[in-house]
Motif scaffolding. Structure first.
Motif, PDB file in Angstrom:
ATOM      1  N   PHE A 266      45.440  44.546  39.118  1.00 34.72           N
ATOM      2  CA  PHE A 266      44.264  44.196  38.328  1.00 34.72           C
ATOM      3  C   PHE A 266      44.588  43.148  37.272  1.00 34.72           C
ATOM      4  O   PHE A 266      43.954  43.086  36.239  1.00 34.72           O
ATOM      5  CB  PHE A 266      43.668  45.458  37.693  1.00 34.72           C
ATOM      6  CG  PHE A 266      43.011  46.363  38.696  1.00 34.72           C
ATOM      7  CD1 PHE A 266      41.665  46.215  39.020  1.00 34.72           C
ATOM      8  CD2 PHE A 266      43.752  47.331  39.358  1.00 34.72           C
ATOM      9  CE1 PHE A 266      41.056  47.048  39.958  1.00 34.72           C
ATOM     10  CE2 PHE A 266      43.156  48.171  40.295  1.00 34.72           C
ATOM     11  CZ  PHE A 266      41.817  48.030  40.604  1.00 34.72           C
ATOM     12  N   PHE A 267      45.613  42.359  37.529  1.00 35.08           N
ATOM     13  CA  PHE A 267      45.941  41.295  36.585  1.00 35.08           C
ATOM     14  C   PHE A 267      45.445  39.963  37.134  1.00 35.08           C
ATOM     15  O   PHE A 267      45.855  39.539  38.207  1.00 35.08           O
ATOM     16  CB  PHE A 267      47.443  41.224  36.324  1.00 35.08           C
ATOM     17  CG  PHE A 267      47.952  42.411  35.561  1.00 35.08           C
ATOM     18  CD1 PHE A 267      47.572  42.616  34.231  1.00 35.08           C
ATOM     19  CD2 PHE A 267      48.790  43.338  36.151  1.00 35.08           C
ATOM     20  CE1 PHE A 267      48.026  43.719  33.528  1.00 35.08           C
ATOM     21  CE2 PHE A 267      49.251  44.438  35.452  1.00 35.08           C
ATOM     22  CZ  PHE A 267      48.865  44.635  34.135  1.00 35.08           C
ATOM     23  N   GLY A 268      44.573  39.320  36.434  1.00 37.80           N
ATOM     24  CA  GLY A 268      44.065  38.021  36.861  1.00 37.80           C
ATOM     25  C   GLY A 268      42.767  38.146  37.638  1.00 37.80           C
ATOM     26  O   GLY A 268      42.468  39.187  38.215  1.00 37.80           O
ATOM     27  N   VAL A 269      41.988  37.065  37.658  1.00 35.45           N
ATOM     28  CA  VAL A 269      40.685  37.056  38.331  1.00 35.45           C
ATOM     29  C   VAL A 269      40.865  37.312  39.822  1.00 35.45           C
ATOM     30  O   VAL A 269      40.203  38.158  40.417  1.00 35.45           O
ATOM     31  CB  VAL A 269      39.981  35.692  38.117  1.00 35.45           C
ATOM     32  CG1 VAL A 269      38.679  35.639  38.909  1.00 35.45           C
ATOM     33  CG2 VAL A 269      39.725  35.448  36.638  1.00 35.45           C
ATOM     34  N   GLU A 270      41.796  36.573  40.398  1.00 36.36           N
ATOM     35  CA  GLU A 270      41.989  36.663  41.837  1.00 36.36           C
ATOM     36  C   GLU A 270      42.373  38.086  42.261  1.00 36.36           C
ATOM     37  O   GLU A 270      41.737  38.681  43.131  1.00 36.36           O
ATOM     38  CB  GLU A 270      43.101  35.681  42.208  1.00 36.36           C
ATOM     39  CG  GLU A 270      43.193  35.357  43.672  1.00 36.36           C
ATOM     40  CD  GLU A 270      44.458  34.540  43.951  1.00 36.36           C
ATOM     41  OE1 GLU A 270      44.762  33.599  43.173  1.00 36.36           O
ATOM     42  OE2 GLU A 270      45.144  34.862  44.936  1.00 36.36           O
ATOM     43  N   ASP A 271      43.398  38.609  41.612  1.00 39.20           N
ATOM     44  CA  ASP A 271      43.874  39.945  41.977  1.00 39.20           C
ATOM     45  C   ASP A 271      42.810  41.006  41.732  1.00 39.20           C
ATOM     46  O   ASP A 271      42.634  41.917  42.543  1.00 39.20           O
ATOM     47  CB  ASP A 271      45.135  40.304  41.178  1.00 39.20           C
ATOM     48  CG  ASP A 271      46.370  39.628  41.752  1.00 39.20           C
ATOM     49  OD1 ASP A 271      46.204  38.782  42.652  1.00 39.20           O
ATOM     50  OD2 ASP A 271      47.485  39.949  41.296  1.00 39.20           O
ATOM     51  N   THR A 272      42.133  40.917  40.594  1.00 37.32           N
ATOM     52  CA  THR A 272      41.131  41.936  40.279  1.00 37.32           C
ATOM     53  C   THR A 272      40.014  41.918  41.320  1.00 37.32           C
ATOM     54  O   THR A 272      39.608  42.974  41.823  1.00 37.32           O
ATOM     55  CB  THR A 272      40.546  41.707  38.870  1.00 37.32           C
ATOM     56  OG1 THR A 272      41.625  41.653  37.931  1.00 37.32           O
ATOM     57  CG2 THR A 272      39.599  42.816  38.466  1.00 37.32           C
ATOM     58  N   SER A 273      39.542  40.731  41.666  1.00 41.13           N
ATOM     59  CA  SER A 273      38.464  40.634  42.652  1.00 41.13           C
ATOM     60  C   SER A 273      38.917  41.210  43.988  1.00 41.13           C
ATOM     61  O   SER A 273      38.213  42.023  44.609  1.00 41.13           O
ATOM     62  CB  SER A 273      38.040  39.169  42.856  1.00 41.13           C
ATOM     63  OG  SER A 273      37.759  38.573  41.617  1.00 41.13           O
ATOM     64  N   THR A 274      40.074  40.796  44.410  1.00 46.41           N
ATOM     65  CA  THR A 274      40.606  41.297  45.681  1.00 46.41           C
ATOM     66  C   THR A 274      40.713  42.819  45.645  1.00 46.41           C
ATOM     67  O   THR A 274      40.321  43.500  46.599  1.00 46.41           O
ATOM     68  CB  THR A 274      42.013  40.714  45.935  1.00 46.41           C
ATOM     69  OG1 THR A 274      41.944  39.309  45.725  1.00 46.41           O
ATOM     70  CG2 THR A 274      42.483  41.001  47.332  1.00 46.41           C
ATOM     71  N   ALA A 275      41.213  43.336  44.544  1.00 41.91           N
ATOM     72  CA  ALA A 275      41.415  44.779  44.442  1.00 41.91           C
ATOM     73  C   ALA A 275      40.094  45.526  44.599  1.00 41.91           C
ATOM     74  O   ALA A 275      40.016  46.501  45.349  1.00 41.91           O
ATOM     75  CB  ALA A 275      42.074  45.117  43.111  1.00 41.91           C
ATOM     76  N   LEU A 276      39.070  45.074  43.900  1.00 36.65           N
ATOM     77  CA  LEU A 276      37.788  45.785  43.964  1.00 36.65           C
ATOM     78  C   LEU A 276      37.233  45.771  45.396  1.00 36.65           C
ATOM     79  O   LEU A 276      36.751  46.776  45.901  1.00 36.65           O
ATOM     80  CB  LEU A 276      36.782  45.160  42.991  1.00 36.65           C
ATOM     81  CG  LEU A 276      37.153  45.262  41.503  1.00 36.65           C
ATOM     82  CD1 LEU A 276      36.073  44.647  40.627  1.00 36.65           C
ATOM     83  CD2 LEU A 276      37.400  46.715  41.093  1.00 36.65           C
ATOM     84  N   ARG A 277      37.311  44.601  46.022  1.00 38.82           N
ATOM     85  CA  ARG A 277      36.819  44.507  47.409  1.00 38.82           C
ATOM     86  C   ARG A 277      37.588  45.461  48.317  1.00 38.82           C
ATOM     87  O   ARG A 277      37.008  46.170  49.134  1.00 38.82           O
ATOM     88  CB  ARG A 277      37.019  43.082  47.933  1.00 38.82           C
ATOM     89  CG  ARG A 277      36.075  42.091  47.295  1.00 38.82           C
ATOM     90  CD  ARG A 277      36.116  40.741  48.013  1.00 38.82           C
ATOM     91  NE  ARG A 277      35.220  39.830  47.337  1.00 38.82           N
ATOM     92  CZ  ARG A 277      35.627  38.769  46.624  1.00 38.82           C
ATOM     93  NH1 ARG A 277      36.909  38.484  46.522  1.00 38.82           N
ATOM     94  NH2 ARG A 277      34.745  38.004  46.027  1.00 38.82           N
ATOM     95  N   GLN A 278      38.903  45.459  48.139  1.00 39.34           N
ATOM     96  CA  GLN A 278      39.724  46.265  49.049  1.00 39.34           C
ATOM     97  C   GLN A 278      39.491  47.757  48.875  1.00 39.34           C
ATOM     98  O   GLN A 278      39.543  48.506  49.844  1.00 39.34           O
ATOM     99  CB  GLN A 278      41.192  45.926  48.859  1.00 39.34           C
ATOM    100  CG  GLN A 278      41.533  44.581  49.480  1.00 39.34           C
ATOM    101  CD  GLN A 278      42.996  44.236  49.286  1.00 39.34           C
ATOM    102  OE1 GLN A 278      43.689  44.882  48.514  1.00 39.34           O
ATOM    103  NE2 GLN A 278      43.445  43.203  49.979  1.00 39.34           N
ATOM    104  N   VAL A 279      39.231  48.161  47.640  1.00 34.96           N
ATOM    105  CA  VAL A 279      38.971  49.590  47.418  1.00 34.96           C
ATOM    106  C   VAL A 279      37.744  50.001  48.226  1.00 34.96           C
ATOM    107  O   VAL A 279      37.752  51.000  48.952  1.00 34.96           O
ATOM    108  CB  VAL A 279      38.752  49.891  45.920  1.00 34.96           C
ATOM    109  CG1 VAL A 279      38.262  51.327  45.725  1.00 34.96           C
ATOM    110  CG2 VAL A 279      40.046  49.667  45.135  1.00 34.96           C
TER     111      VAL A 279
END
Ligand code: SF4
Ligand code: SF4
Ligand code: SF4
Lengths: 473, 454
Positions: A266-279
């Motif tokens: 959840f660090f950074g825009v890219e990672d956070t966005s990816t994380a939410l989608r993947q969950v």
């Protein structure tokens, strides 16, 4: 200071695309005898993972030091008990070393039980406890029987491995806690692993998940309590943040309770966005997916725009990273890439082989990658590569300052949440603040009166409305 | 709420809660950093030294270097001999110190490593030194470790010689700012001196844009050797400096005077008189003025100190000095507490209470923790806390102002470079105490009671 590097250490240093060409790094090994190592011990690893459990009694069984140094030092926030911010120890004395410390440990547990009503006690056995032959497990078992609560021994002598070993011990202790609660009906919801709620970061993630309609069952271990933890076996998915400390637990929970896991950052825009989608994807929840997209659509542009406003301040700046886990290093490199800052030195304490491979793929040729760096090495390479800012923990700050290099605390003492979209803003602000503080003018030109007379008066970059803020629950 | 302390007193024999001490090695490491071009070396697992360095860094906001033997399971079974042989060689090869100062840890003590033999058998490069001391943390505290490391240096290095003009000063467990204040007094009193150890310009080195692994400060090896030919040792801090002073006396026959840390008026007087006894009785006018200014302040602000209750806690010698100063100011040091074991502390404090006719109002405790202190304060509150940063939780829970002094101050900046010793140190401290008490009053008083003029 000489730029020489301990011969045995060469294997732990890589220059990306450079000559070294060794086959992988000697990460995850003990420090070399005689090195000024920054590496912590097994107990430290176990303690940092379990410490944020807010209503547990953490009793350190050993001489006083190990307990003193771990008293209220992590910025893990709590929405419940403050118990974990106190220091408990058996403070072993000479006679205990001679006659054994088990009696004192039993007394310590009894005293705690007389005064309080804990549901969970961790007993950490430090270096000498095994040597003097205390049967800590037996004491804990007896206490469990006597009081009907959980008393879990964490045998974590510092010499038995590295900080990573300690992570594993902590995970084993957590499994001891969870296993009796394996047979509960499954619930809807997820566990979050490897977030310690530093500056309230767990709360940020929880808020996103809430907005996606996904309940959080248990958190490991930021803002955790006994009652929430024992529900953990009922979750549908484990989201693993700090992989360094919690991947092992995820595997064990998968084996024991059949809970699948996914890694997320959840660090950074890219990672956070990816994380939410993947969950959402992992849960096969299309509604959550839609909601995730809505959150991202709303927040990502704001964070990105924020970043854009600052970017001009970061042109040509170079960063050095020295953190505990490899996964965190990776996140930071990505985040610096988003900011337009080049990462020129990367070091970790507990990075794994896989981590170093990913790191190599993210950085430019010539970047220095270090395992278990010491100050001399950090200095040499930060100077050589012309780093402007170092991201690290408390031990590295004075070193950076001495070199006139800006510093950002990305460790347990950070004061602003650096996770999620909010974190992007905080991190950007913090990096800007430390890079562009007017004090660097003084530092770089003020060393001698002679130089100062020659230096042209430079304009100090304007600070874009820095506010400090703490994220609430 | 950050308050887990119950009002009902808890009798404890097993659990220590919220310590007011830490372990020997960190004191030993700190002492060794006060020696020029010295590499402190921790003989044990890698974790201890990582904590000790962090702890010192948190207080001084400076890098604190040290190496470690990095014990593994094998070392625990077969002893740490190979580790230290290899370790010392690596240190000399790479970090090139003039001297390595080894201290033990709980672990190497418990397995019974014999450092004397290890060092005897070591291949030490010409002109370099390796010394050691034993620092089992299940005895004493960080203060003990500091004293043991001093004694270790003396044992290995000091040489008896024809007495010189030089006076040796053992500073006690104090900050670089305090050492600077000592040096100011020594200079004013025109005494040639050796301060050992000397952490000034090491643990508060000025910013130059360059990192020096060995900063410019610190007592030199030559100076430590020359301790053996000093005409006299002034050992400051009864409970810290006696052991090393006795060691020097045994080895080289140098006489010593054991004095309290010069905190406050009377104890600084004693120190200045001791200096005067060595320079032929001549007290510099500047020092007289400093004293006069302190007395002036104590007089001006006296109504604000008088009768105020204070809890003083921390390291034994520092606490004793602070306590006397509080008594001099007319305050009542209701609770005087140290985590370091040793009944001498209690005896010295009790006799001080008597001297000021406060024996019924004040109590002293050794080998106690801050949980005890909190319980005492819950029984009968105080107006002020005077001690290290760890009192912060009590200060918050009970809404009592806290004046930071001693070790460690983790949560504020600049303190290590300030001083609490000498007349000027006392002046600064008295100012802080009055500020804290009066700020607390202003914050809580009714609007009509808020005074601009005093
Ligand atoms: S093991 Fe001993 S020396 Fe090491 S930190 Fe703990 S108390 Fe200190
Ligand atoms: S290495 Fe051992 S003794 Fe030292 S801090 Fe770690 S557990 Fe404590
Ligand atoms: S330092 Fe990094 S790897 Fe270690 S616990 Fe913290 S986040 Fe995890």
């Amino acid at each position: 200071m000489s730029a020489e590097i301990l011969e045995e250490r060469r294997l732990s240093i890589q220059r990306k695309g450079g000559g070294c060409g060794g086959d992988g790094m000697r990460c995850d090994a003990a420090s070399v005898a005689g090195a000024v190592s920054q590496r912590a011990c097994v107990y430290c690893g176990a303690r940092v993972v379990l410490n944020p459990i807010t209503d547990a009694f953490h009793i350190v069984h050993g001489p006083i030091g190990c307990a003193s140094y771990t008293w209220d030092i992590r910025g893990s926030l709590t929405s419940g008990s403050e118990l974990f911010r106190n220091s408990f120890s058996t403070d072993l004395q000479e006679k205990d070393i001679v006659f054994g410390g088990a009696v004192k440990l039993t007394a310590a547990i009894d005293e705690v039980m007389q005064q309080y009503a804990p549901k969970l006690i961790f007993v950490y056995a430090t270096c000498i406890v095994g040597v003097i032959g205390d049967d800590v497990e037996a004491v804990c078992r007896d206490a469990e029987k006597k009081y009907g609560i959980r008393v879990i021994a964490v045998k974590a002598p510092g010499f038995s491995g590295t900080k990573s070993t300690g992570y594993r011990m902590a995970c084993n202790a957590l499994m001891q806690l969870l296993t009796p609660h394996a047979d509960q009906p499954k619930a809807v919801g997820v566990n979050i692993l490897g977030d310690y709620n530093l500056a309230g970061e767990m709360w940020i993630i929880k808020n996103y998940l809430r907005d996606m309609g996904i309940p959080v069952v248990a958190t490991f271990t930021g803002d955790a309590s006994y009652d929430t933890l024992i529900k953990a076996p009922t979750a549908q998915l484990n989201i693993v943040q700090c992989a360094g400390s919690m991947m092992y637990l995820a595997h064990r929970m998968e084996d024991a309770f059949g809970i699948p896991w996914m890694k997320a950052s959840f660090f950074g825009v890219e990672d956070t966005s990816t994380a939410l989608r993947q969950v959402a994807e992992h849960l096969h929840d299309s509604q959550a997916k839609e909601r995730a997209e809505a959150i991202i659509a709303k927040r990502a542009p704001v964070a990105e725009e924020f970043l854009q406003r600052y970017k001009a301040h970061f042109i040509g700046k170079k960063a050095a990273i020295f953190v505990g886990g490899g996964f965190k290093a990776i996140s930071l490199i990505r985040q610096f890439n988003e900011m337009g800052i080049e990462t020129v030195v990367v070091g970790t304490q507990t990075g794994k082989e896989e981590d170093y491979e990913i790191i190599s793929s993210l950085v430019n040729p010539g970047t220095i990658i270090l395992d278990d760096a010491n100050p001399a090495e950090l200095e040499t390479f930060m100077k050589e590569k012309g780093a402007d800012i170092l991201v690290g923990g408390v031990k590295e700050r004075p070193l950076a300052y001495k070199l006139g290099i800006a510093f950002c605390d990305h460790n347990h003492e950070r004061k602003h949440a650096l996770g999620g979209f909010e974190g992007v803003e905080n991190f950007t602000r913090e990096v800007n603040l430390s890079l562009n503080s007017p004090v660097w003018q003084q530092v770089r030109t003020g060393a001698s009166y002679h130089l100062r007379a020659q230096a042209p008066a430079k304009q100090v970059p304007r600070l874009l409305g820095h506010r400090s803020k703490r994220v609430g629950a | 709420m950050l308050d887990l302390t119950p009002e009902k007193h808890m009798d404890r024999t097993g659990v220590l809660i919220n310590p007011c001490k830490t372990c020997q090695p960190v004191g030993a490491l700190f002492a060794a950093l006060g020696v020029r071009r010295c590499m402190p070396y921790s003989h044990g697992s890698q974790g201890c030294v990582s904590y000790h360095r962090t702890y010192l860094t948190r207080h001084f906001k400076e890098p604190a270097i040290a190496c470690t033997s990095s014990f593994t399971e094998g070392a625990c079974v077969f002893g740490g001999g190979p580790n230290i042989r290899q370790g010392a060689k690596n240190v000399f090869d790479i970090y090139d110190p003039d001297i390595i100062a080894v201290h033990t840890t709980c672990l190497s003590e418990t397995i019974g490593d014999d450092l004397n033999t290890y060092i005897e058998e070591m291949d030490i490069p010409d002109g370099k030194y390796v010394i050691h001391c034993n620092t089992p943390s299940y005895v004493g505290s960080h203060v003990t470790g500091f004293a043991n490391m001093m004694a270790g240096f003396i044992k290995y290095l000091a040489v008896k010689g024809k007495p010189t003009e030089q006076v040796a000063l053992f500073p006690g467990f104090v900050n670089p700012g305090d050492i600077r204040e000592y040096k100011h007094l020594l200079k004013r009193m025109k005494l040639k001196n050796i301060v050992f150890p000397d952490c000034s310009n090491v643990m508060d080195a000025p910013m130059t844009g360059e990192y020096k692994m060995y900063p410019d400060g610190g007592t030199t090896i030559e100076e430590i050797r020359a301790l053996g030919s000093c005409r006299k040792v002034l050992a400051l801090g009864r409970l810290t400096s006696e052991e090393p002073a006795a060691q020097l006396k045994r080895k080289c026959g140098v006489d010593f005077s054991l004095l309290p840390l010069p905190i406050g008026l009377a104890d600084t007087d004693a120190f200045v008189m001791a200096l005067a006894a060595l320079n032929g009785g001549d007290v510099d006018a500047v020092i007289e003025e400093e004293r006069g200014r302190l007395v002036d302040l104590m007089l001006d602000a006296n109504p604000y100190y008088y009768g105020k209750k204070v809890a003083v806690y921390g390291d034994p010698d520092t606490v004793l000095g602070l306590t006397r100063f509080c008594l001099e100011l007319g305050m009542i040091p209701s609770y005087v507490l140290t985590g370091t074991p040793g009944e001498t502390f209690v005896r010295l404090a009790d006799s001080m209470f008597k001297e000021y006719g406060r024996e019924n109002e004040c109590r002293a405790f050794a080998a106690k923790d801050l949980f005890d202190l909190h319980q005492l304060i819950k029984d009968a509150p105080v107006d002020l806390l005077l001690g290290n940063s760890h009192g912060k939780q009590i200060a918050k829970a009970e809404d009592i102002p806290l004046v930071r002094a001693g070790f460690p101050v983790l949560d504020r900046y600049g303190h290590p470079s300030l001083s609490i010793v000498g007349y000027r140190g006392a002046f600064a401290l008295a100012t802080k105490i009055a500020d804290a008490l009066m700020d607390a009053f202003d914050r809580n008083c009714a609007d009509e009671d808020l005074d601009l003029v005093m």
